[in-house]
Design an enzyme around this catalytic site. Sequence first.
Site, short mmCIF file in Angstrom:
data_model
loop_
_atom_site.label_atom_id
_atom_site.label_comp_id
_atom_site.label_asym_id
_atom_site.label_seq_id
_atom_site.Cartn_x
_atom_site.Cartn_y
_atom_site.Cartn_z
N ALA A 164 38.69 45.53 48.96
CA ALA A 164 38.78 45.81 47.48
C ALA A 164 40.46 45.41 47.06
O ALA A 164 41.21 45.17 48.10
CB ALA A 164 38.54 46.99 47.31
N LYS A 165 40.66 45.43 45.90
CA LYS A 165 41.97 45.31 45.29
C LYS A 165 41.98 45.51 43.98
O LYS A 165 40.98 45.48 43.14
CB LYS A 165 42.59 43.73 45.43
N GLY A 166 43.09 46.15 43.22
CA GLY A 166 43.20 46.52 42.11
C GLY A 166 44.54 46.37 41.25
O GLY A 166 45.73 46.00 42.23
N ASP B 112 50.82 48.58 46.67
CA ASP B 112 50.99 46.98 46.80
C ASP B 112 52.19 46.77 45.93
O ASP B 112 53.07 47.56 45.50
CB ASP B 112 49.70 46.30 46.51
N VAL C 28 38.44 45.38 41.82
CA VAL C 28 37.44 44.26 42.53
C VAL C 28 36.71 44.88 43.94
O VAL C 28 37.78 44.96 44.61
CB VAL C 28 37.78 42.98 42.65
#
Length: 418
Positions: A106-108, A147, A61
């Site tokens: 952002a992150k995923g 992460d 995202v």
Amino acid sequence: MGLEDSHLYKDSLHALKQAADIINLDPNIFERLRYPKRAIQVAVPIRLDDGTIQTFQGFRVQHNMSLGPGKGGIRFHPSLGLSETAALAMLMTFKCALVGLPLGGAKGGVQCDPNDLSRQELQALTRRYCLEIAPFIGPDIDIPAPDIGTDAQTMAWFMDTYSQINGHAIPGVVTGKPLVLGGSMGRTSSTGKGVAMCVQFASKKIDLNLCESRVAIHGFGKVAVPAALDLKALGAKIVAIGDITGGYFNPEGIDLDSAISHVKKHRFLKGLANVETISNEDLLELDVDVLIPAAIDGVINAKNANRVKAKIIAEAANGPLTNDATEIVSRNGAFIIPDILCNAGGVIVSYFEWVQGLQHFFWRLDEVNKKLSDILRVSFEQVYENSQKYHINMKQAGVISALQRLEGTCRLRGLFPG
Ligand code: NAD
């Protein structure tokens, strides 16, 4: 599950609305920040060691890229969903803006339990996930990092896959890489180091002598361990640590070196010597000066917030305090170091890694740590000033500091088409 369904998304949106109201944010800017720019869901099929094929759900995202390329970690965790990923991407937008980086949020990640997968299966998962999101990422577009459940090895596989797709080495596609592949000195410990720095700044604000302080840390991973080591070096006593297997308590102080070796050998803290085993719930409620939730979100909530006794709560994880809990612990007098400030050390040194990679010129560890400390100190003071100016807690003040930067940028860039 819809985009806005997770408690973390609801909480992040609520925090945005609250901060926007306090500073009378332009409603058009609020409208743009409440939704992610792009939310991608992909299927990640891999062949398991037993020959069968299993398909995992993957996400990326990109929340807002007004300030620069998207930046945010890749999480491998069984409960990861699109909504939680979107919330974490929003937090990354706030974090990068708050500490003044030219990067968006952002992150995923992939919904999976990395503890159940072999090294070969993890490699296949990482490479296939990278392939699926490759059209949407890149050193000038969106730059992932480690992460929960991912590390420098994951980044190396990811970078290699992206480079294979493009036909030449592109180290700038990720940060948190191993040093030999263009990683930065100090990146591995940067998030935890930043947490310890913020605890130091906060202790001065409330006149807490760190040398006589007792600290409990929830989680014992990439963020928690360096934070524990730095705080111990500053004279604090780490009386409790915990991981997914439970909490481990010693009022005389945990032997961190033994705990680190134990985890290296056994993967988890379970079975650690010279400690009393407690539950993670009990760990969060210990009578300590500093509590560092450094594992997952939502662990301090309306149910247990009233029983939290710590004077400083350092949000090393993303979103460990729910909105309800934030209000309760603030009312009870705790000083909160908000996640978007407390764990920003990681993205700050990721930014350094990106800059060093673009220049093909690498810095010494002391230079990295000095620059990290300078940025965090200024950001901490800015958040503290906002908390004093508006008579609000540090968590609300953190979002306000981020919005003050984002508002100007969004307004100057305008909306396309106009
Ligand atoms: P990690 O995978 O290295 O460690 C996570 C730790 O939390 C492990 O000790 C694990 O056993 C524990 N844990 C997981 N689920 C738990 C549960 N239900 N109860 C108790 N303990 C549990 O992950 P990390 O990189 O240290 O990340 C921790 C937190 O910090 C996450 O919220 C992450 O988003 C945030 N964060 C990480 C970085 C980074 O650079 N790694 C940067 C910013 C924020």
